[in-house]
Write an enzyme that holds these catalytic residues in place. Sequence first.
Site, PDB file in Angstrom:
ATOM      1  N   ARG A 141       8.495  78.687 -42.896  1.00 33.56           N
ATOM      2  CA  ARG A 141       8.173  77.912 -44.098  1.00 33.56           C
ATOM      3  C   ARG A 141       9.203  78.238 -45.173  1.00 33.56           C
ATOM      4  O   ARG A 141       9.533  79.402 -45.404  1.00 33.56           O
ATOM      5  CB  ARG A 141       6.780  78.231 -44.642  1.00 33.56           C
ATOM      6  CG  ARG A 141       6.503  77.543 -45.993  1.00 33.56           C
ATOM      7  CD  ARG A 141       5.052  77.577 -46.410  1.00 33.56           C
ATOM      8  NE  ARG A 141       4.852  77.025 -47.740  1.00 33.56           N
ATOM      9  CZ  ARG A 141       4.837  75.727 -48.050  1.00 33.56           C
ATOM     10  NH1 ARG A 141       5.010  74.838 -47.082  1.00 33.56           N
ATOM     11  NH2 ARG A 141       4.649  75.312 -49.271  1.00 33.56           N
ATOM     12  N   VAL A 142       9.696  77.201 -45.833  1.00 34.11           N
ATOM     13  CA  VAL A 142      10.520  77.350 -47.027  1.00 34.11           C
ATOM     14  C   VAL A 142       9.616  77.041 -48.212  1.00 34.11           C
ATOM     15  O   VAL A 142       9.117  75.917 -48.342  1.00 34.11           O
ATOM     16  CB  VAL A 142      11.729  76.407 -46.999  1.00 34.11           C
ATOM     17  CG1 VAL A 142      12.540  76.559 -48.274  1.00 34.11           C
ATOM     18  CG2 VAL A 142      12.593  76.690 -45.781  1.00 34.11           C
ATOM     19  N   CYS A 148       5.654  79.567 -57.167  1.00 30.94           N
ATOM     20  CA  CYS A 148       4.600  79.073 -58.060  1.00 30.94           C
ATOM     21  C   CYS A 148       3.800  80.284 -58.502  1.00 30.94           C
ATOM     22  O   CYS A 148       2.838  80.680 -57.839  1.00 30.94           O
ATOM     23  CB  CYS A 148       3.718  78.054 -57.353  1.00 30.94           C
ATOM     24  SG  CYS A 148       2.356  77.444 -58.381  1.00 30.94           S
ATOM     25  N   CYS A 189      -3.083  73.638 -57.680  1.00 28.63           N
ATOM     26  CA  CYS A 189      -2.111  73.231 -56.666  1.00 28.63           C
ATOM     27  C   CYS A 189      -2.413  73.961 -55.357  1.00 28.63           C
ATOM     28  O   CYS A 189      -3.278  74.834 -55.296  1.00 28.63           O
ATOM     29  CB  CYS A 189      -0.675  73.519 -57.127  1.00 28.63           C
ATOM     30  SG  CYS A 189      -0.326  75.266 -57.374  1.00 28.63           S
ATOM     31  N   CYS A 233      -0.202  75.799 -53.580  1.00 36.35           N
ATOM     32  CA  CYS A 233       0.927  76.680 -53.253  1.00 36.35           C
ATOM     33  C   CYS A 233       0.504  77.952 -52.523  1.00 36.35           C
ATOM     34  O   CYS A 233       1.019  78.244 -51.438  1.00 36.35           O
ATOM     35  CB  CYS A 233       1.709  77.011 -54.517  1.00 36.35           C
ATOM     36  SG  CYS A 233       2.505  75.556 -55.256  1.00 36.35           S
ATOM     37  N   GLU A 236      10.569  78.016 -60.051  1.00 32.61           N
ATOM     38  CA  GLU A 236       9.262  77.876 -60.703  1.00 32.61           C
ATOM     39  C   GLU A 236       9.094  76.515 -61.364  1.00 32.61           C
ATOM     40  O   GLU A 236       9.995  76.006 -62.038  1.00 32.61           O
ATOM     41  CB  GLU A 236       9.102  78.976 -61.755  1.00 32.61           C
ATOM     42  CG  GLU A 236       7.809  78.928 -62.537  1.00 32.61           C
ATOM     43  CD  GLU A 236       6.586  79.177 -61.657  1.00 32.61           C
ATOM     44  OE1 GLU A 236       5.706  78.290 -61.608  1.00 32.61           O
ATOM     45  OE2 GLU A 236       6.512  80.253 -61.038  1.00 32.61           O
ATOM     46  N   ARG A 249       8.825  73.414 -60.088  1.00 33.36           N
ATOM     47  CA  ARG A 249       9.795  72.434 -59.587  1.00 33.36           C
ATOM     48  C   ARG A 249      11.162  72.641 -60.220  1.00 33.36           C
ATOM     49  O   ARG A 249      11.890  71.694 -60.505  1.00 33.36           O
ATOM     50  CB  ARG A 249       9.318  71.007 -59.845  1.00 33.36           C
ATOM     51  CG  ARG A 249       8.015  70.663 -59.178  1.00 33.36           C
ATOM     52  CD  ARG A 249       7.704  69.193 -59.378  1.00 33.36           C
ATOM     53  NE  ARG A 249       6.315  68.933 -59.046  1.00 33.36           N
ATOM     54  CZ  ARG A 249       5.645  67.875 -59.445  1.00 33.36           C
ATOM     55  NH1 ARG A 249       6.229  66.968 -60.191  1.00 33.36           N
ATOM     56  NH2 ARG A 249       4.385  67.702 -59.095  1.00 33.36           N
ATOM     57  N   ASP A 258      11.499  66.161 -60.650  1.00 32.03           N
ATOM     58  CA  ASP A 258      11.685  67.390 -59.875  1.00 32.03           C
ATOM     59  C   ASP A 258      13.151  67.792 -59.949  1.00 32.03           C
ATOM     60  O   ASP A 258      14.028  66.928 -59.836  1.00 32.03           O
ATOM     61  CB  ASP A 258      11.290  67.138 -58.414  1.00 32.03           C
ATOM     62  CG  ASP A 258      10.937  68.401 -57.653  1.00 32.03           C
ATOM     63  OD1 ASP A 258      11.702  69.366 -57.756  1.00 32.03           O
ATOM     64  OD2 ASP A 258       9.912  68.400 -56.959  1.00 32.03           O
ATOM     65  N   ARG A 271      14.102  70.656 -58.043  1.00 42.02           N
ATOM     66  CA  ARG A 271      14.282  71.589 -56.936  1.00 42.02           C
ATOM     67  C   ARG A 271      15.165  70.974 -55.855  1.00 42.02           C
ATOM     68  O   ARG A 271      14.795  70.921 -54.687  1.00 42.02           O
ATOM     69  CB  ARG A 271      12.931  71.958 -56.320  1.00 42.02           C
ATOM     70  CG  ARG A 271      12.047  72.805 -57.174  1.00 42.02           C
ATOM     71  CD  ARG A 271      10.721  73.004 -56.484  1.00 42.02           C
ATOM     72  NE  ARG A 271      10.056  71.734 -56.236  1.00 42.02           N
ATOM     73  CZ  ARG A 271       8.978  71.597 -55.454  1.00 42.02           C
ATOM     74  NH1 ARG A 271       8.473  72.646 -54.839  1.00 42.02           N
ATOM     75  NH2 ARG A 271       8.432  70.418 -55.286  1.00 42.02           N
ATOM     76  N   SER A 325       5.432  72.841 -43.286  1.00 39.14           N
ATOM     77  CA  SER A 325       5.762  72.135 -44.521  1.00 39.14           C
ATOM     78  C   SER A 325       5.454  70.661 -44.349  1.00 39.14           C
ATOM     79  O   SER A 325       5.635  70.103 -43.270  1.00 39.14           O
ATOM     80  CB  SER A 325       7.245  72.312 -44.863  1.00 39.14           C
ATOM     81  OG  SER A 325       7.605  71.529 -45.981  1.00 39.14           O
TER      82      SER A 325
END
Length: 422
Positions: free
Chosen positions: A247-248, A252, A263, A265, A294, A296, A334, A336, A358
């Site tokens: 997982r990437v 958060c 959320c 996260c 953090e 996004r 966003d 990110r 993901s």
Amino acid sequence: MSDPASPALTRNRHIRLTSHPGQDAIGAPAIRWGADDAMERGPIVGTTSSRSQRNVIGTHSGSYGVYRALAVAAGNLVRGHRADLTDTSPTDPIGPHPSWGHPERIVSIDPWGAIVQQAFADYLAEGYDIRPTIAVTKARIHLPEVKQAIALQRLAIDGRIVLDDASAAVTKIAAEPVWWLPGVARRFGVGEADLRRALFEETGGMYPELVTRSDIEVFLPPIGGQTLYVFGNARDLADPHVTLTARVHDECNGSDVFGSDICTCRPYLTHAIEECIRGAQQGGVGLIVYSRKEGRALGEVTKFLVYNARKRQQGGDRADRYFLRTECVAGVQDMRFQELMPDVLHWLGITRIHRLVSMSSDKYAAITGSGIEVGERIPIPEALVPADAKVEIEAKIAAGYFTDGSVPDDVRLTSVKGRGHD
């Protein structure tokens, strides 16, 4: 320092035109990004104590460089302190991998950054202040979710991955950003001069060398970097025949650390950790990549402002306005951008992720677009979605967030325009 023209160092030098006398190739090693050999590539030297050695813009330690300056000003740190790197070498060998010598595969970290003591021993002997930008160590992590999974018999104590106290054994890796500006510009499809000017202007002119020193191609940006957690044998990450669960995850703080329920996260992160542990116990290897982006990459203040705007809008928090409220506050949905994210995967030698935990279409596209094959994609189980986070999932799914048809049972699809991130 001994003769700067010594044979060990001369091979790494070439003359560049510069308007800054005394800060040219006479004292600074040249960097040939993407070279197969460490000495041919040259070391990254971000020292502030020997300016003639510097061959990068910025300094090591990212944003922590400001704290270093404060410590120097307060008299708590001696200016020019040189790190004693005795016994600091990686606990697990990583690479070299073929991707280290591919100038377009890795543009945002230094692939040789964990082994500077060995790779650049000749430079260190000459008195150059070279510091690691990657560190590899061993640790144990204790998570209540892992203990719960053991209690529910989803995981078992095996004495290798999960220990008797219900902790999990991991290899931990910390990586600071090292940007090769020509490669970063090409990755984003922009001109290098435009990238340099934007970096200069949007940091308030903090790094004037971005626009005055076109001869320096490497930038050490003041951003957070990444932490990696490996479950199982780190050497197996580069073996496409060993099942890799990965997982990437983008930072958060509110959810990951404090359990905020607006959320998904932390639930998704801990679910991924459980999947990584299970995969490692079954003979595979697990990987969590934790990137500090953090809110996004908009920051926590902006994120909290958006929370208020979402909750106070007429009709309450709504999926069809989920992304709009962020754009109204930040000017963009966003930041990110995932284009640089796969670099650390290539540093590890990864060519195939068998199970990607993901639902993000952007992360999937970035990984596969960089040449890494992805097999199964694993969504968050519906039972793990907090009640207050239903709007988030609903909005993201409707935005094309998870494109292989696997959608949580109670998620309603509505028409909304946005980007696919988790």
